[in-house]
Design a protein around this motif. Sequence first.
Motif, PDB file in Angstrom:
ATOM      1  N   GLY A   1       4.607  57.063  10.252  1.00  0.00           N
ATOM      2  CA  GLY A   1       5.388  58.131   9.644  1.00  0.00           C
ATOM      3  C   GLY A   1       5.122  58.390   8.180  1.00  0.00           C
ATOM      4  N   PHE A   2       3.981  57.902   7.647  1.00  0.00           N
ATOM      5  CA  PHE A   2       3.629  58.235   6.267  1.00  0.00           C
ATOM      6  C   PHE A   2       3.486  59.755   6.149  1.00  0.00           C
ATOM      7  N   ASP A   3       3.851  60.300   5.007  1.00  0.00           N
ATOM      8  CA  ASP A   3       3.724  61.737   4.799  1.00  0.00           C
ATOM      9  C   ASP A   3       2.262  62.172   4.739  1.00  0.00           C
ATOM     10  N   LYS A   4       1.420  61.300   4.198  1.00  0.00           N
ATOM     11  CA  LYS A   4      -0.009  61.586   4.126  1.00  0.00           C
ATOM     12  C   LYS A   4      -0.756  60.271   3.935  1.00  0.00           C
ATOM     13  N   ALA A   5      -1.946  60.185   4.533  1.00  0.00           N
ATOM     14  CA  ALA A   5      -2.794  59.011   4.342  1.00  0.00           C
ATOM     15  C   ALA A   5      -4.187  59.469   3.953  1.00  0.00           C
ATOM     16  N   LEU A   6      -4.783  58.803   2.971  1.00  0.00           N
ATOM     17  CA  LEU A   6      -6.087  59.174   2.425  1.00  0.00           C
ATOM     18  C   LEU A   6      -7.077  58.040   2.627  1.00  0.00           C
ATOM     19  N   ASN A   7      -8.297  58.394   2.986  1.00  0.00           N
ATOM     20  CA  ASN A   7      -9.383  57.426   3.126  1.00  0.00           C
ATOM     21  C   ASN A   7     -10.074  57.283   1.770  1.00  0.00           C
ATOM     22  N   TYR A   8      -9.981  56.100   1.167  1.00  0.00           N
ATOM     23  CA  TYR A   8     -10.522  55.935  -0.183  1.00  0.00           C
ATOM     24  C   TYR A   8     -12.041  56.035  -0.224  1.00  0.00           C
ATOM     25  N   LYS A   9     -12.680  56.027   0.950  1.00  0.00           N
ATOM     26  CA  LYS A   9     -14.140  56.146   0.992  1.00  0.00           C
ATOM     27  C   LYS A   9     -14.606  57.607   0.937  1.00  0.00           C
ATOM     28  N   ASP A  10     -13.680  58.550   1.067  1.00  0.00           N
ATOM     29  CA  ASP A  10     -14.053  59.965   1.021  1.00  0.00           C
ATOM     30  C   ASP A  10     -14.527  60.352  -0.370  1.00  0.00           C
ATOM     31  N   ALA A  11     -15.522  61.208  -0.426  1.00  0.00           N
ATOM     32  CA  ALA A  11     -16.112  61.615  -1.706  1.00  0.00           C
ATOM     33  C   ALA A  11     -15.144  62.432  -2.551  1.00  0.00           C
ATOM     34  N   ASN A  12     -14.249  63.169  -1.915  1.00  0.00           N
ATOM     35  CA  ASN A  12     -13.315  64.034  -2.653  1.00  0.00           C
ATOM     36  C   ASN A  12     -11.921  63.412  -2.748  1.00  0.00           C
TER      37      ASN A  12
ATOM     38  N   GLN B   1      -8.084  65.089  -2.991  1.00  0.00           N
ATOM     39  CA  GLN B   1      -7.116  64.839  -1.919  1.00  0.00           C
ATOM     40  C   GLN B   1      -5.827  64.229  -2.469  1.00  0.00           C
ATOM     41  N   LEU B   2      -5.974  63.310  -3.409  1.00  0.00           N
ATOM     42  CA  LEU B   2      -4.788  62.689  -4.000  1.00  0.00           C
ATOM     43  C   LEU B   2      -3.974  63.715  -4.766  1.00  0.00           C
ATOM     44  N   GLU B   3      -4.648  64.570  -5.499  1.00  0.00           N
ATOM     45  CA  GLU B   3      -3.945  65.614  -6.246  1.00  0.00           C
ATOM     46  C   GLU B   3      -3.181  66.533  -5.297  1.00  0.00           C
TER      47      GLU B   3
ATOM     48  N   ILE C   1       2.695  58.245   0.332  1.00  0.00           N
ATOM     49  CA  ILE C   1       1.270  58.501   0.500  1.00  0.00           C
ATOM     50  C   ILE C   1       0.568  57.150   0.609  1.00  0.00           C
ATOM     51  N   GLY C   2      -0.190  56.961   1.686  1.00  0.00           N
ATOM     52  CA  GLY C   2      -0.923  55.714   1.871  1.00  0.00           C
ATOM     53  C   GLY C   2      -2.403  55.910   1.640  1.00  0.00           C
ATOM     54  N   VAL C   3      -3.058  54.874   1.149  1.00  0.00           N
ATOM     55  CA  VAL C   3      -4.509  54.892   0.947  1.00  0.00           C
ATOM     56  C   VAL C   3      -5.098  53.738   1.749  1.00  0.00           C
ATOM     57  N   ALA C   4      -6.047  54.041   2.626  1.00  0.00           N
ATOM     58  CA  ALA C   4      -6.642  53.029   3.498  1.00  0.00           C
ATOM     59  C   ALA C   4      -8.149  53.237   3.571  1.00  0.00           C
ATOM     60  N   GLY C   5      -8.826  52.399   4.373  1.00  0.00           N
ATOM     61  CA  GLY C   5     -10.282  52.388   4.345  1.00  0.00           C
ATOM     62  C   GLY C   5     -10.997  52.993   5.525  1.00  0.00           C
ATOM     63  N   SER C   6     -10.273  53.673   6.421  1.00  0.00           N
ATOM     64  CA  SER C   6     -10.937  54.334   7.540  1.00  0.00           C
ATOM     65  C   SER C   6     -10.058  55.466   8.042  1.00  0.00           C
ATOM     66  N   ASP C   7     -10.683  56.418   8.727  1.00  0.00           N
ATOM     67  CA  ASP C   7      -9.921  57.528   9.301  1.00  0.00           C
ATOM     68  C   ASP C   7      -8.967  57.023  10.376  1.00  0.00           C
ATOM     69  N   GLU C   8      -9.390  56.003  11.147  1.00  0.00           N
ATOM     70  CA  GLU C   8      -8.516  55.453  12.186  1.00  0.00           C
ATOM     71  C   GLU C   8      -7.253  54.866  11.569  1.00  0.00           C
ATOM     72  N   LYS C   9      -7.411  54.129  10.480  1.00  0.00           N
ATOM     73  CA  LYS C   9      -6.244  53.553   9.816  1.00  0.00           C
ATOM     74  C   LYS C   9      -5.342  54.649   9.260  1.00  0.00           C
ATOM     75  N   CYS C  10      -5.939  55.701   8.731  1.00  0.00           N
ATOM     76  CA  CYS C  10      -5.142  56.811   8.204  1.00  0.00           C
ATOM     77  C   CYS C  10      -4.344  57.498   9.314  1.00  0.00           C
ATOM     78  N   ARG C  11      -4.967  57.671  10.484  1.00  0.00           N
ATOM     79  CA  ARG C  11      -4.237  58.266  11.605  1.00  0.00           C
ATOM     80  C   ARG C  11      -3.074  57.383  12.022  1.00  0.00           C
ATOM     81  N   TRP C  12      -3.293  56.070  12.028  1.00  0.00           N
ATOM     82  CA  TRP C  12      -2.211  55.135  12.388  1.00  0.00           C
ATOM     83  C   TRP C  12      -1.047  55.248  11.407  1.00  0.00           C
ATOM     84  N   LEU C  13      -1.363  55.338  10.122  1.00  0.00           N
ATOM     85  CA  LEU C  13      -0.311  55.453   9.111  1.00  0.00           C
ATOM     86  C   LEU C  13       0.510  56.728   9.292  1.00  0.00           C
ATOM     87  N   GLU C  14      -0.159  57.827   9.569  1.00  0.00           N
ATOM     88  CA  GLU C  14       0.543  59.104   9.709  1.00  0.00           C
ATOM     89  C   GLU C  14       1.228  59.228  11.071  1.00  0.00           C
ATOM     90  N   ASP C  15       0.485  58.954  12.140  1.00  0.00           N
ATOM     91  CA  ASP C  15       0.991  59.231  13.483  1.00  0.00           C
ATOM     92  C   ASP C  15       1.972  58.185  13.986  1.00  0.00           C
TER      93      ASP C  15
END
Length: 329
Positions: free
Chosen positions: A189-200, A204-206, A172-186
Amino acid sequence: MKFKAYQLAKRPAGKFTSDCFKAVELEKPELKDGDFLVKQSHMSLDPAMRTWVQDNEDSYIEPVRPGDIMRSYGVGEVVESKNPDYPVGSRVVGITGWAEYTLGGEDMQVVDKSVDVTALLSVLYVPGFTAYVGLMKIGRPERGQTLVVSGAAGSVGSLVGQIGKAEGLRVIGVAGSDEKCRWLEDELGFDKALNYKDANLAAQLEAATPDGIDLYFENTGGPIQHLAFDRMNRLGTIVVCGNIAEYSKDIPSPGPSWVDINLKALRVEGFVITDHYDKVEESMGAMMGYLEKGQLKFRSHVLKGLDSAVEGVQLLFSGQNQGKLFVEF
């Protein structure tokens, strides 16, 4: 012959600003026996630079003081030598400085010119060395474990996650933008990437770690640190590689409670790469192996010319760099 360099003009108050650096012209040094002169071709910009300029005599490396040439890692060619181990024409990598030319030091390694310099700076040298030692030697992962990486789109974090996938971990990766999260997943090959700026982010981590976290690779500090800590499984491991969100603060934010370190029997270990030079050869071999198997991808953010470092280094602390950041001369 004169050449351009940048000194640290003053210690930053918070983040780096342009007036922290001063351009100077220096005379080419006269070489003594054992010396060699390197013309720098590529210079790495790294978050650690912010810690190097702190007024901290107890740090792992001597601080850069106002008036000193700003420290960096870099790649260059030996153009003059009185040292048989570093003949003229050799490519070297090691500690250089914000300068067009530098006297080489004992830390420098001669590297084959056939090695792509982008791969050298982005994978095989400090980022890959840090990622490999931090995950494989400090983290000691086991197949099937859940790994969470903060700063996952950075030069170290992106490699940590990919090594984790190659070693059979759920990542699981944590990054600072949706674009970076898409790069990590797509792309990576990360299983999941989360944007740490998201309110929830906590929810999401849980959801991304239904079985908890076995291994947390800390690069950033900030809110994710506490959320990941709370999700740690008993007998889990936290590898503290960096805390970029804290480097510009006079007083670091409070960390997690030691109560759960005790009750969950967590292993928390910090490291700096200068303590692990004995693992350079092993690390380079392992990272080359991952590359050859197609298990590693990377991207680089290249700036042009020494002058670009002044503004460029600030990108590291705003999250605007896209991959490994370095200057091409």
